[in-house]
Design an enzyme around this catalytic site. Structure first.
Site, mmCIF file in Angstrom:
data_model
loop_
_atom_site.group_PDB
_atom_site.id
_atom_site.type_symbol
_atom_site.label_atom_id
_atom_site.label_comp_id
_atom_site.label_asym_id
_atom_site.label_seq_id
_atom_site.Cartn_x
_atom_site.Cartn_y
_atom_site.Cartn_z
ATOM 1 N N MET A 40 -5.478 5.606 -14.515
ATOM 2 C CA MET A 40 -5.332 4.183 -14.171
ATOM 3 C C MET A 40 -6.529 3.557 -13.415
ATOM 4 O O MET A 40 -7.069 2.571 -13.900
ATOM 5 C CB MET A 40 -4.115 4.103 -12.941
ATOM 6 C CG MET A 40 -3.032 4.437 -13.680
ATOM 7 S SD MET A 40 -1.359 3.950 -12.542
ATOM 8 C CE MET A 40 -1.424 2.251 -11.777
ATOM 9 N N LYS B 64 0.815 -1.199 0.028
ATOM 10 C CA LYS B 64 -0.115 -0.049 0.102
ATOM 11 C C LYS B 64 0.852 1.311 -0.084
ATOM 12 O O LYS B 64 0.362 2.255 0.328
ATOM 13 C CB LYS B 64 -1.065 0.097 1.185
ATOM 14 C CG LYS B 64 -1.730 -1.182 1.261
ATOM 15 C CD LYS B 64 -2.359 -1.575 0.169
ATOM 16 C CE LYS B 64 -3.497 -1.106 -0.487
ATOM 17 N NZ LYS B 64 -4.133 -1.856 -1.800
ATOM 18 N N THR C 292 7.805 -6.859 -6.036
ATOM 19 C CA THR C 292 7.687 -7.510 -4.723
ATOM 20 C C THR C 292 7.509 -6.701 -3.614
ATOM 21 O O THR C 292 7.795 -5.591 -3.410
ATOM 22 C CB THR C 292 9.219 -8.151 -4.573
ATOM 23 O OG1 THR C 292 9.122 -9.185 -3.523
ATOM 24 C CG2 THR C 292 10.445 -7.253 -4.319
ATOM 25 N N HIS C 293 6.756 -7.355 -2.689
ATOM 26 C CA HIS C 293 6.590 -6.651 -1.300
ATOM 27 C C HIS C 293 7.556 -7.169 -0.271
ATOM 28 O O HIS C 293 7.461 -6.989 0.927
ATOM 29 C CB HIS C 293 5.214 -7.028 -0.613
ATOM 30 C CG HIS C 293 4.231 -6.223 -1.491
ATOM 31 N ND1 HIS C 293 4.293 -4.838 -1.760
ATOM 32 C CD2 HIS C 293 3.011 -6.548 -1.899
ATOM 33 C CE1 HIS C 293 3.312 -4.498 -2.423
ATOM 34 N NE2 HIS C 293 2.423 -5.404 -2.429
ATOM 35 N N GLY D 73 2.344 2.525 -2.792
ATOM 36 C CA GLY D 73 2.321 2.831 -3.940
ATOM 37 C C GLY D 73 2.904 2.136 -5.149
ATOM 38 O O GLY D 73 3.508 2.580 -6.319
HETATM 39 S S1 PPS Z 1 -0.776 -2.837 -3.198
HETATM 40 O O1 PPS Z 1 -1.952 -3.601 -2.977
HETATM 41 O O2 PPS Z 1 0.136 -3.156 -2.018
HETATM 42 O O3 PPS Z 1 0.034 -3.279 -4.463
HETATM 43 O O4 PPS Z 1 -1.128 -1.328 -3.061
HETATM 44 P P1 PPS Z 1 -0.240 -0.232 -3.730
HETATM 45 O O5 PPS Z 1 -0.272 0.042 -5.266
HETATM 46 O O6 PPS Z 1 1.199 -0.262 -3.168
HETATM 47 O O7 PPS Z 1 -0.973 1.052 -3.092
HETATM 48 C C1 PPS Z 1 -2.338 1.179 -3.247
HETATM 49 C C2 PPS Z 1 -2.512 2.655 -2.864
HETATM 50 O O8 PPS Z 1 -2.065 3.395 -4.059
HETATM 51 C C3 PPS Z 1 -2.936 4.582 -4.611
HETATM 52 N N1 PPS Z 1 -2.720 4.517 -5.930
HETATM 53 C C4 PPS Z 1 -2.485 5.836 -6.627
HETATM 54 N N2 PPS Z 1 -2.322 6.939 -6.128
HETATM 55 C C5 PPS Z 1 -1.950 8.034 -6.844
HETATM 56 N N3 PPS Z 1 -1.743 7.896 -8.125
HETATM 57 C C6 PPS Z 1 -1.856 6.702 -8.594
HETATM 58 N N4 PPS Z 1 -1.925 6.693 -10.086
HETATM 59 C C7 PPS Z 1 -2.216 5.629 -7.873
HETATM 60 N N5 PPS Z 1 -2.630 4.214 -8.240
HETATM 61 C C8 PPS Z 1 -2.805 3.539 -6.976
HETATM 62 C C9 PPS Z 1 -4.309 3.652 -4.291
HETATM 63 O O9 PPS Z 1 -5.450 4.648 -4.424
HETATM 64 C C10 PPS Z 1 -3.980 3.289 -2.765
HETATM 65 O O10 PPS Z 1 -3.958 4.198 -2.026
HETATM 66 P P2 PPS Z 1 -5.409 4.478 -1.059
HETATM 67 O O11 PPS Z 1 -4.744 5.517 -0.079
HETATM 68 O O12 PPS Z 1 -6.051 3.227 -0.441
HETATM 69 O O13 PPS Z 1 -6.443 5.097 -2.129
#
Ligand code: PPS
Length: 340
Positions: free
Chosen positions: A302, A91, A178-179, A93
């Site tokens: 996206m 989570k 990867t996480h 990014g």
């Molecule tokens: S995961 O499941 O671990 O792969 O999730 P991850 O991709 O790391 O994180 C998901 C959060 O990133 C936000 N997100 C974005 N934010 C801004 N711009 C873009 N393009 C974008 N794509 C994904 C997504 O909304 C999740 O954050 P939250 O706060 O839940 O909205």
């Protein structure tokens, strides 16, 4: 409750079995089964957890039991010089960054037809298999989610890892997600490949993860945000501890093959961050290309391109009321500031 030990996963493991509840992995971590009251308490709050969990020492990394089936293969995965690894605690990014990196490397003019393939086929999430069931039959929806696996690995057994084998079979130049933290991967990783490590404010991570853990049925968290934050702080969430994960990257931040990105900086100054990435990746893109990529990988675009297939594994009520994977992109302030 007296729960079984590693049960069915044990027979697949190449790791050394110390006794019924402990194994030493090739990464030299010791894996302990989570059992008894601890596992019972987890299952009560995370009703999607079907298998026992495992904890690794040192650092108390927490994983589903099926991690043991893949642990040694993941930690000895052979990296190549053209690999770029997008590494994060969940989570932070990841999805955004993997799309940015793949697009910069493979689709700089936004005309590559492969761009419509699923993100996890283009950028294999190579440790994902531990979350899939241990017996994936032909025709399973998990196979349907990865046409690239069927194409690139026609004779492979999906139970040996759809995404792990896909990562191995993906032609160069590979971008892999990867996480897992550095300590659970081959120590040659940074000498061979480039790593983009993304970090995000832990309050935002906790809020985002709470939503994710309620949305997806294989987790199915039942409690409040307050309760979830306690799990986060106590290092009782999968892929935790958060701080140990981040610290491992921070300690390597001066390595020329490591590029540290903050989610908040991506939000505040996407073009500046894309330029920094361009230098790190050696992609030599023009300002016009970078500006187009910034737009193409924006939250709105996206979200609009997102495949809905994954929501067949989601809690439909949470999905309807609170949104899906692309939830808000930053809402912790309004939510968490009320509590902490
Ligand atoms: S995961 O499941 O671990 O792969 O999730 P991850 O991709 O790391 O994180 C998901 C959060 O990133 C936000 N997100 C974005 N934010 C801004 N711009 C873009 N393009 C974008 N794509 C994904 C997504 O909304 C999740 O954050 P939250 O706060 O839940 O909205």
């Amino acid at each position: 409750m007296a729960v079984d030990t590693f049960g069915s996963v044990r027979q697949f493991c190449s790791a050394t079995l110390v006794d019924k509840t402990r194994q030493v992995l090739q990464s030299s971590h010791e894996a302990h089964v989570v059992k008894g009251d601890e596992m019972e308490a987890l299952r009560k709050d995370f009703t999607g957890y079907k298998e026992n969990m495992v904890r690794l020492t040192p650092d108390r990394w927490l994983f589903p039991g099926r991690y043991l089936h893949f642990a040694d293969k993941l930690s000895s995965f052979k990296w190549r010089e053209s690999d770029v690894v997008v590494m994060t605690y969940p989570k932070c990014g990841t999805t955004w960054t993997q799309e940015i990196v793949w697009t910069m490397r493979n689709n700089p003019d936004l005309d590559n037809p492969s761009a419509t393939d699923s993100p996890n086929d283009r950028v294999p999430f190579f440790d994902w298999d531990m979350f899939l069931p241990g017996n994936i039959p032909k025709g399973s929806p998990f196979l349907a989610m990865s046409p690239a696996f069927t194409k690139l690995c026609p004779d492979a057994d999906p139970n040996d890892g759809i995404y792990l084998q896909l990562a191995e079979a993906t032609p160069d130049p590979r971008t892999i997600k990867t996480h897992l933290p550095f300590s659970l991967l081959d120590s040659s990783l940074l000498e061979k490949a480039k790593v983009v490590y993304v970090v995000r404010n832990p309050k935002a991570v906790a809020v985002s993860n709470h939503h994710h853990s309620r949305l997806f049925l294989d987790i199915n968290f039942q409690g409040s945000l307050d309760k979830f934050v306690k799990y986060f702080i106590d290092d009782n969430l999968v892929y935790g501890p958060y701080w140990a994960h981040v610290k491992e990257a921070w300690e390597r931040r001066m390595h020329p093959n490591l590029h540290l990105v903050f989610y908040e900086d991506l939000k505040a100054n996407i073009l500046g961050e894309l330029r920094r990435l361009d230098t790190f990746l050696g992609t030599h893109l023009t300002d016009t290309q970078l500006a187009r990529i910034a737009e193409y990988t924006s939250f709105a675009q996206m979200k609009a391109r997102e495949s809905k297939a994954v929501y067949s594994f989601a809690n439909q009520e949470v999905l309807k009321k609170e949104g899906g994977f692309f939830r808000r992109g930053n809402s912790w302030l309004s939510i968490l500031r009320l509590i902490y």
